[in-house]
Design a protein around this motif. Structure first.
Motif, PDB file in Angstrom:
ATOM      1  N   MET A 244     -11.005  -8.181 -10.092  1.00  0.00           N
ATOM      2  CA  MET A 244     -10.331  -7.073 -10.523  1.00  0.00           C
ATOM      3  C   MET A 244      -8.822  -7.421 -10.466  1.00  0.00           C
ATOM      4  SD  MET A 244     -12.389  -4.431 -11.116  1.00  0.00           S
ATOM      5  CE  MET A 244     -10.778  -3.787  -9.867  1.00  0.00           C
ATOM      6  N   PRO A 245      -8.305  -6.810 -11.112  1.00  0.00           N
ATOM      7  CA  PRO A 245      -6.368  -6.956 -11.225  1.00  0.00           C
ATOM      8  C   PRO A 245      -5.617  -6.424 -10.345  1.00  0.00           C
ATOM      9  CG  PRO A 245      -7.595  -5.551 -13.883  1.00  0.00           C
ATOM     10  CD  PRO A 245      -8.462  -5.903 -12.377  1.00  0.00           C
ATOM     11  N   ARG A 246      -5.072  -6.672  -9.684  1.00  0.00           N
ATOM     12  CA  ARG A 246      -4.306  -6.850  -8.585  1.00  0.00           C
ATOM     13  C   ARG A 246      -3.147  -5.333  -8.942  1.00  0.00           C
ATOM     14  NH1 ARG A 246      -3.213 -10.173  -4.502  1.00  0.00           N
ATOM     15  NH2 ARG A 246      -3.265 -13.143  -4.901  1.00  0.00           N
ATOM     16  N   THR A 247      -3.859  -4.248  -7.047  1.00  0.00           N
ATOM     17  CA  THR A 247      -3.056  -3.282  -7.662  1.00  0.00           C
ATOM     18  C   THR A 247      -2.054  -2.591  -7.670  1.00  0.00           C
ATOM     19  OG1 THR A 247      -4.122  -2.623  -5.405  1.00  0.00           O
ATOM     20  CG2 THR A 247      -5.681  -1.938  -7.239  1.00  0.00           C
ATOM     21  N   GLY A 248      -1.051  -3.694  -7.170  1.00  0.00           N
ATOM     22  CA  GLY A 248       0.070  -3.914  -6.578  1.00  0.00           C
ATOM     23  C   GLY A 248       0.597  -2.829  -5.095  1.00  0.00           C
ATOM     24  N   ARG A 249       1.489  -2.737  -4.639  1.00  0.00           N
ATOM     25  CA  ARG A 249       2.190  -1.771  -3.462  1.00  0.00           C
ATOM     26  C   ARG A 249       2.230  -0.622  -3.116  1.00  0.00           C
ATOM     27  NH1 ARG A 249       5.788  -6.471  -0.672  1.00  0.00           N
ATOM     28  NH2 ARG A 249       4.346  -8.237  -0.412  1.00  0.00           N
ATOM     29  N   GLY A 250       1.838   0.150  -4.676  1.00  0.00           N
ATOM     30  CA  GLY A 250       1.935   1.131  -4.577  1.00  0.00           C
ATOM     31  C   GLY A 250       3.469   2.012  -5.091  1.00  0.00           C
ATOM     32  N   GLY A 251       4.263   1.001  -5.745  1.00  0.00           N
ATOM     33  CA  GLY A 251       6.196   0.914  -5.656  1.00  0.00           C
ATOM     34  C   GLY A 251       6.097   2.009  -6.972  1.00  0.00           C
ATOM     35  N   THR A 252       4.954   1.486  -8.073  1.00  0.00           N
ATOM     36  CA  THR A 252       5.407   1.951  -8.967  1.00  0.00           C
ATOM     37  C   THR A 252       4.395   3.140 -10.031  1.00  0.00           C
ATOM     38  OG1 THR A 252       4.229   0.384 -10.266  1.00  0.00           O
ATOM     39  CG2 THR A 252       6.699  -0.052  -9.998  1.00  0.00           C
ATOM     40  N   LEU A 253       4.773   3.734 -10.188  1.00  0.00           N
ATOM     41  CA  LEU A 253       3.756   4.673 -11.379  1.00  0.00           C
ATOM     42  C   LEU A 253       2.176   3.980 -11.858  1.00  0.00           C
ATOM     43  CD1 LEU A 253       2.685   7.932 -11.901  1.00  0.00           C
ATOM     44  CD2 LEU A 253       3.997   7.409 -14.238  1.00  0.00           C
ATOM     45  N   LYS A 254       2.318   2.558 -12.506  1.00  0.00           N
ATOM     46  CA  LYS A 254       1.413   1.472 -12.524  1.00  0.00           C
ATOM     47  C   LYS A 254       0.777   1.215 -11.833  1.00  0.00           C
ATOM     48  CE  LYS A 254       0.537  -2.650 -14.883  1.00  0.00           C
ATOM     49  NZ  LYS A 254       0.490  -3.030 -16.038  1.00  0.00           N
ATOM     50  N   SER A 255       1.452   1.155 -10.473  1.00  0.00           N
ATOM     51  CA  SER A 255       0.799   0.871  -9.138  1.00  0.00           C
ATOM     52  C   SER A 255      -0.524   1.723  -8.929  1.00  0.00           C
ATOM     53  CB  SER A 255       1.114  -0.148  -8.263  1.00  0.00           C
ATOM     54  OG  SER A 255       0.949  -0.288  -6.778  1.00  0.00           O
ATOM     55  N   ARG A 256       0.456   3.041  -8.852  1.00  0.00           N
ATOM     56  CA  ARG A 256      -0.461   4.207  -7.568  1.00  0.00           C
ATOM     57  C   ARG A 256      -1.490   4.019  -8.621  1.00  0.00           C
ATOM     58  NH1 ARG A 256       4.579   5.392  -7.213  1.00  0.00           N
ATOM     59  NH2 ARG A 256       4.956   7.870  -8.461  1.00  0.00           N
ATOM     60  N   ILE A 257      -1.345   4.507 -10.204  1.00  0.00           N
ATOM     61  CA  ILE A 257      -2.398   4.912 -10.853  1.00  0.00           C
ATOM     62  C   ILE A 257      -3.868   3.541 -10.430  1.00  0.00           C
ATOM     63  CG2 ILE A 257      -3.674   5.026 -13.263  1.00  0.00           C
ATOM     64  CD1 ILE A 257      -1.138   6.264 -13.634  1.00  0.00           C
ATOM     65  N   ALA A 258      -3.729   2.122 -10.510  1.00  0.00           N
ATOM     66  CA  ALA A 258      -4.253   0.926 -10.111  1.00  0.00           C
ATOM     67  C   ALA A 258      -4.848   1.716  -8.740  1.00  0.00           C
ATOM     68  CB  ALA A 258      -3.971   0.023 -10.265  1.00  0.00           C
ATOM     69  N   MET A 259      -4.192   2.008  -7.701  1.00  0.00           N
ATOM     70  CA  MET A 259      -5.268   2.467  -6.289  1.00  0.00           C
ATOM     71  C   MET A 259      -5.933   3.176  -6.357  1.00  0.00           C
ATOM     72  SD  MET A 259      -1.190   1.378  -4.450  1.00  0.00           S
ATOM     73  CE  MET A 259      -2.556   1.842  -2.718  1.00  0.00           C
ATOM     74  N   LEU A 260      -5.158   4.686  -6.662  1.00  0.00           N
ATOM     75  CA  LEU A 260      -6.191   5.762  -6.670  1.00  0.00           C
ATOM     76  C   LEU A 260      -7.612   5.448  -8.087  1.00  0.00           C
ATOM     77  CD1 LEU A 260      -3.666   8.755  -7.935  1.00  0.00           C
ATOM     78  CD2 LEU A 260      -4.845   8.449  -5.884  1.00  0.00           C
ATOM     79  N   HIS A 261      -7.136   5.090  -9.350  1.00  0.00           N
ATOM     80  CA  HIS A 261      -8.522   4.233 -10.174  1.00  0.00           C
ATOM     81  C   HIS A 261      -9.753   3.593  -8.924  1.00  0.00           C
ATOM     82  CE1 HIS A 261     -10.689   2.681 -13.128  1.00  0.00           C
ATOM     83  NE2 HIS A 261     -10.459   3.519 -14.592  1.00  0.00           N
ATOM     84  N   ALA A 262      -8.897   2.231  -8.190  1.00  0.00           N
ATOM     85  CA  ALA A 262      -9.896   1.883  -7.698  1.00  0.00           C
ATOM     86  C   ALA A 262     -10.667   2.264  -6.557  1.00  0.00           C
ATOM     87  CB  ALA A 262      -9.389   0.298  -6.622  1.00  0.00           C
ATOM     88  N   LEU A 263      -9.986   3.368  -5.998  1.00  0.00           N
ATOM     89  CA  LEU A 263     -10.659   4.507  -4.704  1.00  0.00           C
ATOM     90  C   LEU A 263     -11.384   5.147  -5.428  1.00  0.00           C
ATOM     91  CD1 LEU A 263      -7.863   5.580  -3.081  1.00  0.00           C
ATOM     92  CD2 LEU A 263      -9.088   3.577  -1.990  1.00  0.00           C
ATOM     93  N   ALA A 264     -11.226   5.709  -6.311  1.00  0.00           N
ATOM     94  CA  ALA A 264     -11.969   7.121  -7.428  1.00  0.00           C
ATOM     95  C   ALA A 264     -13.390   6.071  -7.267  1.00  0.00           C
ATOM     96  CB  ALA A 264     -11.359   6.944  -8.437  1.00  0.00           C
ATOM     97  N   ASN A 265     -14.035   4.861  -8.143  1.00  0.00           N
ATOM     98  CA  ASN A 265     -14.594   3.889  -8.256  1.00  0.00           C
ATOM     99  C   ASN A 265     -15.581   3.619  -6.853  1.00  0.00           C
ATOM    100  OD1 ASN A 265     -16.184   2.099  -9.813  1.00  0.00           O
ATOM    101  ND2 ASN A 265     -15.771   1.095  -8.652  1.00  0.00           N
ATOM    102  N   ILE A 266     -14.711   3.473  -5.782  1.00  0.00           N
ATOM    103  CA  ILE A 266     -15.128   3.631  -4.323  1.00  0.00           C
ATOM    104  C   ILE A 266     -16.011   4.560  -4.507  1.00  0.00           C
ATOM    105  CG2 ILE A 266     -15.356   3.568  -2.503  1.00  0.00           C
ATOM    106  CD1 ILE A 266     -12.831   1.040  -2.935  1.00  0.00           C
TER     107      ILE A 266
END
Length: 461
Positions: A244-266
């Protein structure tokens, strides 16, 4: 002291959280008047208003998320964590403890709460938050009817949705009134479209609980249909968990979208896990006593599934508000691998899914929420806080039913849990642990620490 909460016309939902200026929180319930002919100071326009402390006096559970029933012509609310019940007007409980309740007056067009204060002390209203109770469906079917055909409606204008236009999968297919609980459950598991899955799950919870309350319970249909080996997914890019690609630390819009997407999958897999446990283990009997699972088991896990459907809808909605969509990024099926590993035994399934994976979510949720708060994404924070509070109740559900099984079989739930972790979970369960949230869910340190003083975790192979 009377605290003015605002005009009566502002209150249209079933419950609100009242934040007082001192930091104290209350819950305000707006419920249909049991006897409209009997006018009281807390009643207006066919509605009754009640207020009580926001935290359960037993273990601090969120009373804003409590279930509501009528007993002896009075409203009774039950804490979602451990099912402690309280009369919403008097605070009295069948278990001997009492919750603080506060008189509500709705005359003169305003809602006021009488909150006690010391002499000379002043208190005011901070803010009022409506409690989220509904799943955010994209295309809810207002009049669901069984159908073997799924008609295609016109696709939306691309100019109205410049980021993404999902393929129209047509309306969800509803089963008829003769369908059993397990008929519905297998149908939901076999639904590949995520919007259909959350719509059908929410619908099943509504009709199942409605029929229970109405004295016409739905037939369970134990053992008549098998659960699928793996629920299908619709047009998702699947990768191994480690890829899985790294989601980052939430400091950017791209990172927050990736984090929310990973949580939605869960959350999407969590719907299937809660439904699957009902079907796969429907004919389970305890060893020795040979007791079958009571109807409350199916209700509790269906409630978990309904919550997970709400969670997915909140995350999916937020992803789209940020300019993306669910399915835009790769996903993995790691959770379902744990389901396959524990498909043979209910004790193992509860131990690994509810008391390892869900409990681990309690550990990391506060850190995730803080990342979004630091980024100023308050809308996501609100959704994530709703999810975190619900997840405590899900761990509670797992703890409750593992404890029930062990009580029937004369075994120790802590030892049963630990044995299953060592057998079915790879790696070690290590801290930091959210000890407060775990304890609220019933998991004390015996479950996850070998030596509480050192903070070491449960070893696993």
């Amino acid at each position: 002291m009377l605290v003015n909460c605002g005009p009566l016309s502002d209150f249209t939902q079933a419950r609100y959280v009242i934040h007082l200026s001192t930091g104290k929180r209350l819950v305000l319930f707006r419920l249909p008047a049991i006897d409209p002919a009997c006018s009281k100071s807390n009643e207006a326009q066919g509605w009754s208003y009640f207020s009580m402390e926001a935290e359960c006096p037993h273990a601090g559970g969120p009373m804003a998320d409590s279930s509501v029933d009528i007993e002896d012509s009075a409203y009774v609310v039950s804490c979602p964590w451990h099912a402690y019940d309280f009369n919403v007007e008097t605070g009295e409980s069948s278990v001997g403890i009492k919750a603080c309740t506060f008189p509500v007056d709705v005359r003169d067009g305003s809602v006021t709460v009488d909150f006690p204060v010391e002499d000379g002390e002043s208190i005011g209203l901070g803010r009022i938050e409506p409690v989220s109770e509904k799943v955010k469906l994209k295309n809810p079917n207002p009049n669901p009817r069984p159908s073997n055909k799924q008609s295609k409606s016109e696709k939306p204008d691309k100019q109205d949705t410049p980021v993404f236009v999902p393929e129209d999968a047509g309306p969800a297919h509803y089963l008829d009134e003769k369908a059993t609980f397990c008929d519905w459950a297998v149908h939901i598991l076999n639904s590949a479209n995520p919007e259909h899955k959350i719509e059908l799950t929410t619908h099943l919870f509504t009709i199942f609980t409605g029929r229970e309350a109405g004295g016409n319970p739905m037939e369970l249909g134990r053992g008549k249909l098998p659960a699928p080996d793996q629920p299908p997914r619709e047009k998702m890019v699947e990768v191994e968990p480690g890829a899985m690609p790294r989601t980052g630390r939430g400091g950017t819009l791209k990172s927050r979208i990736a984090m929310l997407h990973a949580l939605a999958n869960i959350e999407l897999w969590a719907i299937d896990l809660a439904i699957d446990i009902c079907v796969r283990f429907a004919t389970f009997h305890t060893e020795g006593s040979s007791k079958e699972l009571p109807r409350a088991f199916f209700h509790d896990w269906l409630k978990v599934a309904s919550d997970e459907a709400k969670h997915f809808s909140l995350l999916r909605t937020r992803i789209e508000e940020l300019g993306s969509y669910f399915g835009a990024l790769p996903v993995h099926h790691g959770l379902w691998r744990s389901a396959l590993e524990t498909a043979h035994d209910l004790r193992s399934r509860i131990s690994i899914i509810a008391l390892v994976h869900e409990a681990r979510g309690l550990d990391v949720n506060p850190m995730t929420i803080q990342k979004f708060r630091v980024a100023g994404d308050n809308e996501s924070v609100q959704s994530l806080e709703i999810i975190h509070n619900d997840e405590i109740t899900h761990v509670t559900t797992g703890h409750r039913w593992l404890t029930w099984i062990c009580a029937q079989e004369g075994t120790d739930p802590v030892q049963v849990f630990r044995a299953n972790v060592q057998k079915h979970f790879r790696g070690a369960i290590r801290g930091p642990f959210n000890e407060e949230a775990r304890l609220q869910a019933g998991m004390d340190r015996r479950y996850y620490e070998d030596k509480p003083s050192t903070g070491s975790g449960v070893a696993a192979t």
